[in-house]
Design a protein around this motif. Structure first.
Motif, mmCIF file in Angstrom:
data_model
loop_
_atom_site.group_PDB
_atom_site.id
_atom_site.type_symbol
_atom_site.label_atom_id
_atom_site.label_comp_id
_atom_site.label_asym_id
_atom_site.label_seq_id
_atom_site.Cartn_x
_atom_site.Cartn_y
_atom_site.Cartn_z
ATOM 1 N N ILE A 47 -28.860 -84.938 -31.190
ATOM 2 C CA ILE A 47 -29.283 -84.548 -32.530
ATOM 3 C C ILE A 47 -28.962 -83.067 -32.664
ATOM 4 O O ILE A 47 -29.449 -82.252 -31.869
ATOM 5 C CB ILE A 47 -30.788 -84.799 -32.740
ATOM 6 N N PRO A 48 -28.137 -82.708 -33.628
ATOM 7 C CA PRO A 48 -27.751 -81.296 -33.739
ATOM 8 C C PRO A 48 -28.922 -80.418 -34.196
ATOM 9 O O PRO A 48 -29.792 -80.865 -34.939
ATOM 10 C CB PRO A 48 -26.638 -81.313 -34.789
ATOM 11 N N LEU A 49 -28.925 -79.182 -33.723
ATOM 12 C CA LEU A 49 -29.925 -78.210 -34.156
ATOM 13 C C LEU A 49 -29.537 -77.686 -35.531
ATOM 14 O O LEU A 49 -28.359 -77.437 -35.798
ATOM 15 C CB LEU A 49 -29.989 -77.044 -33.177
ATOM 16 N N ILE A 91 -32.374 -70.709 -24.855
ATOM 17 C CA ILE A 91 -33.015 -70.918 -26.162
ATOM 18 C C ILE A 91 -32.738 -72.335 -26.658
ATOM 19 O O ILE A 91 -33.653 -73.039 -27.099
ATOM 20 C CB ILE A 91 -32.549 -69.849 -27.180
ATOM 21 N N GLU A 92 -31.481 -72.781 -26.573
ATOM 22 C CA GLU A 92 -31.130 -74.145 -26.979
ATOM 23 C C GLU A 92 -31.916 -75.173 -26.181
ATOM 24 O O GLU A 92 -32.459 -76.132 -26.744
ATOM 25 C CB GLU A 92 -29.639 -74.397 -26.779
ATOM 26 N N THR A 93 -31.979 -74.973 -24.878
ATOM 27 C CA THR A 93 -32.699 -75.906 -24.010
ATOM 28 C C THR A 93 -34.178 -75.948 -24.370
ATOM 29 O O THR A 93 -34.784 -77.019 -24.447
ATOM 30 C CB THR A 93 -32.521 -75.503 -22.528
ATOM 31 N N GLN A 94 -34.758 -74.783 -24.606
ATOM 32 C CA GLN A 94 -36.169 -74.721 -24.975
ATOM 33 C C GLN A 94 -36.423 -75.505 -26.260
ATOM 34 O O GLN A 94 -37.376 -76.280 -26.347
ATOM 35 C CB GLN A 94 -36.609 -73.265 -25.137
ATOM 36 N N LEU A 95 -35.566 -75.324 -27.255
ATOM 37 C CA LEU A 95 -35.734 -76.032 -28.525
ATOM 38 C C LEU A 95 -35.613 -77.546 -28.336
ATOM 39 O O LEU A 95 -36.417 -78.315 -28.869
ATOM 40 C CB LEU A 95 -34.708 -75.543 -29.546
ATOM 41 N N LYS A 96 -34.620 -77.973 -27.566
ATOM 42 C CA LYS A 96 -34.433 -79.408 -27.337
ATOM 43 C C LYS A 96 -35.576 -80.000 -26.524
ATOM 44 O O LYS A 96 -36.009 -81.117 -26.785
ATOM 45 C CB LYS A 96 -33.083 -79.656 -26.667
ATOM 46 N N GLU A 98 -38.593 -79.030 -26.604
ATOM 47 C CA GLU A 98 -39.745 -79.094 -27.516
ATOM 48 C C GLU A 98 -39.484 -80.056 -28.674
ATOM 49 O O GLU A 98 -40.299 -80.164 -29.582
ATOM 50 C CB GLU A 98 -40.062 -77.701 -28.062
ATOM 51 N N PHE A 99 -38.327 -80.727 -28.651
ATOM 52 C CA PHE A 99 -37.914 -81.666 -29.698
ATOM 53 C C PHE A 99 -37.893 -80.996 -31.068
ATOM 54 O O PHE A 99 -38.232 -81.597 -32.076
ATOM 55 C CB PHE A 99 -38.800 -82.917 -29.713
#
Length: 148
Positions: A47-49, A91-96, A98-99
């Motif tokens: 799912i793209p950010l 940062i990307e990993t953290q966002l993913k 945290e869904f």
């Protein structure tokens, strides 16, 4: 999995292995009904950010754009490109993890500032001055005082 030859839904996996690029699983399947073999590929659907800008518009998260902005903030500083890449990946990993697939530009900017503060305080101030749109020297000085 539906057999492409006879349309039967009764198939079995004969062999599974990762692709050369490790971004998918290659599966050899055999139809139980017609005995034909075929190959399928299984990939994770990402799912793209999405970044929600201040004006309410949405745009896809652009890693290159973020790294370019960080590059301007760290020009003539002792911060390597690989360190910036790692920061953006974190940062990307953290966002993913945290869904969070939608993030406001304000929240993203604050995440970046938290990371930059640990890496280089001058780069932090440079990025903050653009991101927070300091209106005058007093706002700039207030941010400097927070750092000390």
């Amino acid at each position: 999995m539906k057999c492409p030859f006879c349309g039967s839904l009764d198939t079995r996996v004969v062999d599974s292995r990762a692709t050369d690029s490790d971004d998918a699983i290659r599966r050899r399947r055999e139809c139980v009904k017609c005995s034909q073999r075929f190959t399928t590929f299984e990939r994770i659907e990402e799912i793209p950010l999405t970044v929600i800008k201040k004006d309410g518009t949405c745009e896809p998260f652009n890693r290159g754009k973020l790294i370019a902005g960080l590059g301007r903030a760290t020009v003539k500083r002792h911060v390597t490109a690989s360190r910036l890449e790692k920061m953006v990946s974190d940062i990307e990993t953290q966002l993913k993890n945290e869904f969070k697939y939608e993030i406001s530009s304000q929240e993203l900017g604050e995440m970046i500032l938290r990371h930059l503060k640990k890496i280089d305080k001058v780069a932090y101030i440079r990025f903050a001055s653009v991101y927070r749109e300091f209106k005058d020297i007093d706002e700039f000085m207030a941010e400097l005082e927070k750092l000390q």
